[in-house]
Design a protein around this motif. Structure first.
Motif, PDB file in Angstrom:
ATOM      1  N   ASP A 169       0.778  -1.138  -0.028  1.00 16.58           N
ATOM      2  CA  ASP A 169       0.034   0.007   0.029  1.00 16.58           C
ATOM      3  C   ASP A 169       1.013   1.329   0.117  1.00 16.58           C
ATOM      4  O   ASP A 169       0.542   2.389  -0.574  1.00 16.58           O
ATOM      5  N   ASP A 170       1.942   1.323   0.686  1.00 16.59           N
ATOM      6  CA  ASP A 170       2.872   2.338   0.757  1.00 16.59           C
ATOM      7  C   ASP A 170       3.473   2.635  -0.623  1.00 16.59           C
ATOM      8  O   ASP A 170       3.763   3.641  -1.211  1.00 16.59           O
ATOM      9  N   ALA A 171       4.069   1.486  -1.454  1.00 20.96           N
ATOM     10  CA  ALA A 171       4.344   1.674  -2.642  1.00 20.96           C
ATOM     11  C   ALA A 171       3.178   2.347  -3.700  1.00 20.96           C
ATOM     12  O   ALA A 171       3.652   3.151  -4.504  1.00 20.96           O
ATOM     13  N   TYR A 172       2.054   1.780  -3.448  1.00 21.85           N
ATOM     14  CA  TYR A 172       0.903   2.315  -4.214  1.00 21.85           C
ATOM     15  C   TYR A 172       0.819   3.851  -4.143  1.00 21.85           C
ATOM     16  O   TYR A 172       0.472   4.650  -4.795  1.00 21.85           O
ATOM     17  N   ALA A 173       1.019   4.193  -2.826  1.00 22.38           N
ATOM     18  CA  ALA A 173       0.889   5.543  -2.522  1.00 22.38           C
ATOM     19  C   ALA A 173       1.840   6.449  -3.076  1.00 22.38           C
ATOM     20  O   ALA A 173       1.712   7.637  -3.341  1.00 22.38           O
ATOM     21  N   LEU A 174       2.987   5.971  -3.021  1.00 23.34           N
ATOM     22  CA  LEU A 174       4.383   6.542  -3.661  1.00 23.34           C
ATOM     23  C   LEU A 174       4.152   6.742  -5.147  1.00 23.34           C
ATOM     24  O   LEU A 174       4.575   7.802  -5.716  1.00 23.34           O
ATOM     25  N   PHE A 175       3.706   5.723  -5.825  1.00 19.01           N
ATOM     26  CA  PHE A 175       3.592   5.808  -7.207  1.00 19.01           C
ATOM     27  C   PHE A 175       2.107   5.237  -7.472  1.00 19.01           C
ATOM     28  O   PHE A 175       1.743   3.870  -7.693  1.00 19.01           O
ATOM     29  N   PRO A 176       1.155   6.275  -7.606  1.00 19.32           N
ATOM     30  CA  PRO A 176      -0.353   5.828  -8.003  1.00 19.32           C
ATOM     31  C   PRO A 176      -0.429   5.039  -9.199  1.00 19.32           C
ATOM     32  O   PRO A 176      -1.465   4.238  -9.132  1.00 19.32           O
ATOM     33  N   VAL A 177       0.639   5.467 -10.261  1.00 17.47           N
ATOM     34  CA  VAL A 177       0.230   4.755 -11.468  1.00 17.47           C
ATOM     35  C   VAL A 177       0.500   3.329 -11.453  1.00 17.47           C
ATOM     36  O   VAL A 177      -0.299   2.369 -12.237  1.00 17.47           O
ATOM     37  N   LEU A 178       1.302   2.838 -10.278  1.00 19.26           N
ATOM     38  CA  LEU A 178       1.374   1.268 -10.198  1.00 19.26           C
ATOM     39  C   LEU A 178      -0.064   0.843  -9.708  1.00 19.26           C
ATOM     40  O   LEU A 178      -0.065  -0.491 -10.191  1.00 19.26           O
ATOM     41  N   ARG A 179      -0.646   1.610  -8.744  1.00 17.87           N
ATOM     42  CA  ARG A 179      -1.903   0.871  -8.446  1.00 17.87           C
ATOM     43  C   ARG A 179      -2.832   0.557  -9.533  1.00 17.87           C
ATOM     44  O   ARG A 179      -3.637  -0.152  -9.967  1.00 17.87           O
ATOM     45  N   GLU A 180      -2.945   1.783 -10.498  1.00 18.78           N
ATOM     46  CA  GLU A 180      -3.730   1.785 -11.761  1.00 18.78           C
ATOM     47  C   GLU A 180      -3.423   0.651 -12.729  1.00 18.78           C
ATOM     48  O   GLU A 180      -4.433   0.009 -13.045  1.00 18.78           O
ATOM     49  N   ARG A 181      -2.269   0.250 -12.795  1.00 17.51           N
ATOM     50  CA  ARG A 181      -1.766  -0.777 -13.539  1.00 17.51           C
ATOM     51  C   ARG A 181      -1.329  -2.277 -12.800  1.00 17.51           C
ATOM     52  O   ARG A 181      -0.648  -2.979 -13.325  1.00 17.51           O
ATOM     53  N   ARG A 182      -1.648  -2.195 -11.590  1.00 13.13           N
ATOM     54  CA  ARG A 182      -1.332  -3.305 -11.237  1.00 13.13           C
ATOM     55  C   ARG A 182      -1.791  -4.834 -11.564  1.00 13.13           C
ATOM     56  O   ARG A 182      -0.969  -5.765 -11.236  1.00 13.13           O
ATOM     57  N   ARG A 183      -2.314  -4.885 -12.576  1.00  9.47           N
ATOM     58  CA  ARG A 183      -2.892  -5.985 -13.154  1.00  9.47           C
ATOM     59  C   ARG A 183      -2.062  -6.214 -14.617  1.00  9.47           C
ATOM     60  O   ARG A 183      -2.322  -7.214 -15.253  1.00  9.47           O
ATOM     61  N   THR A 184      -1.485  -5.250 -14.826  1.00  9.09           N
ATOM     62  CA  THR A 184      -0.801  -5.060 -16.157  1.00  9.09           C
ATOM     63  C   THR A 184       0.847  -5.551 -16.202  1.00  9.09           C
ATOM     64  O   THR A 184       1.339  -5.733 -15.088  1.00  9.09           O
ATOM     65  N   ARG A 185       0.968  -6.511 -17.116  1.00  6.86           N
ATOM     66  CA  ARG A 185       2.179  -7.208 -17.080  1.00  6.86           C
ATOM     67  C   ARG A 185       3.488  -6.094 -16.997  1.00  6.86           C
ATOM     68  O   ARG A 185       3.355  -4.978 -17.876  1.00  6.86           O
ATOM     69  N   ALA A 186       4.454  -6.381 -16.381  1.00 12.00           N
ATOM     70  CA  ALA A 186       5.505  -5.336 -16.325  1.00 12.00           C
ATOM     71  C   ALA A 186       5.884  -5.053 -17.603  1.00 12.00           C
ATOM     72  O   ALA A 186       6.804  -4.011 -17.755  1.00 12.00           O
ATOM     73  N   GLY A 187       6.387  -6.150 -18.540  1.00 10.74           N
ATOM     74  CA  GLY A 187       6.886  -5.887 -19.515  1.00 10.74           C
ATOM     75  C   GLY A 187       6.149  -5.005 -20.831  1.00 10.74           C
ATOM     76  O   GLY A 187       6.704  -4.411 -21.599  1.00 10.74           O
ATOM     77  N   ALA A 188       4.970  -4.506 -20.326  1.00 10.98           N
ATOM     78  CA  ALA A 188       4.059  -3.693 -21.207  1.00 10.98           C
ATOM     79  C   ALA A 188       4.155  -2.090 -20.640  1.00 10.98           C
ATOM     80  O   ALA A 188       3.716  -1.291 -21.265  1.00 10.98           O
ATOM     81  N   LEU A 189       4.956  -2.054 -19.620  1.00 12.57           N
ATOM     82  CA  LEU A 189       5.026  -0.693 -19.013  1.00 12.57           C
ATOM     83  C   LEU A 189       5.958   0.264 -19.616  1.00 12.57           C
ATOM     84  O   LEU A 189       6.748  -0.307 -20.412  1.00 12.57           O
ATOM     85  N   SER A 190       5.765   1.387 -19.619  1.00 13.41           N
ATOM     86  CA  SER A 190       6.682   2.415 -20.228  1.00 13.41           C
ATOM     87  C   SER A 190       8.128   2.347 -19.342  1.00 13.41           C
ATOM     88  O   SER A 190       8.121   1.633 -18.393  1.00 13.41           O
ATOM     89  N   GLY A 191       9.157   2.752 -19.890  1.00 15.55           N
ATOM     90  CA  GLY A 191      10.294   3.001 -18.977  1.00 15.55           C
ATOM     91  C   GLY A 191      10.093   3.718 -17.806  1.00 15.55           C
ATOM     92  O   GLY A 191      10.737   3.229 -16.680  1.00 15.55           O
TER      93      GLY A 191
END
Length: 240
Positions: free
Chosen positions: A120-142
């Motif tokens: 939850d702390d990680a998601y609070a620091l980087f809200p975009v990660l919460r939004e994309r939590r079910r996305t494959r990491a390889g599909a993320l931007s740099g």
């Protein structure tokens, strides 16, 4: 006072080629040290040596315990987090699964305290990660992969975080988000070794600067003193 990290006479090699030559460096608890230098100066090799990833000798001590002979996961469990330059995510796993892998088994308990960072702390620091939590990491931007790698390292609950080129290849807005996260970590008292080619992010975060050249520390001092040393910046960073 005993430093959190104490490096003395560190040498490192890639095969027959020596990359570090007698490096001496100390980091205190809660201190943010910027390690700068040109490409090929040995900065990333120093980080890899601390994590047991290259052949080296000399003295490496963390909380007055020798790191000699320890494997990378054992070093991590002592309380050293590592964010490599090339953002090593697990591309076929989701963001959430990558973060779950970062939660160290008993790391904090082994150090006699409750963990300071949760998913939850990680998601609070980087809200975009919460939004994309079910996305494959390889599909993320740099930039998103950089955030994920940093967040995953925090879930190991380190006392010292080694971050190699956090702003490399990032858009300005994303770089600002990463820098803000590092400010929060500094305010929470986390020690950091922040590796940069120049003082892009570290200028507002670090209190001390060390400069590497040809595998050696050629300057080590307070940030205010460093910015006055145009000779050092010109010779070892190519700026003046």
């Amino acid at each position: 006072m005993t430093p959190l990290l104490d490096i003395r006479g560190l040498n490192a090699w890639y095969g027959p080629s020596q990359a570090l030559h007698g490096v001496n460096l100390r980091i205190g608890a809660g201190e943010v040290l910027a390690l700068v230098g040109r490409n090929g100066s040995g900065r990333s090799t120093l980080a890899r040596a601390l994590m047991g990833l290259v052949q080296c000798d000399g003295e490496l001590r963390f909380r007055d315990r020798s790191l000699a002979g320890l494997r990378t996961f054992e070093i991590a469990r002592l309380g050293i987090g590592y964010v490599p330059e090339h953002r090593d995510v697990f591309p076929t796993l989701s963001v959430g699964e990558n973060l779950e892998l970062g939660v160290g088994p008993g790391n904090s308990a082994n150090r006699g305290r409750a963990p300071r960072f949760s998913i939850d702390d990680a998601y609070a620091l980087f809200p975009v990660l919460r939004e994309r939590r079910r996305t494959r990491a390889g599909a993320l931007s740099g930039g998103e992969q950089q955030m994920l790698t940093l967040a995953r390292a925090l879930l190991g609950d380190p006392d010292l975080l080694i971050i190699d080129e956090p702003g490399e290849g990032l858009a300005s807005l994303v770089m600002q988000q990463v820098a803000q996260c590092l400010r929060v970590l500094r305010e929470r008292g986390m020690a950091m070794l922040l590796i940069e080619q120049r003082l892009v992010i570290a200028r507002d975060i670090a209190s001390r600067v060390a400069v590497m050249g040809h595998g050696e520390i050629v300057f080590d001092g307070e940030l205010d003193a460093f910015v006055q040393r145009t000779d050092v910046m010109r010779e070892w960073l190519g700026v003046g």
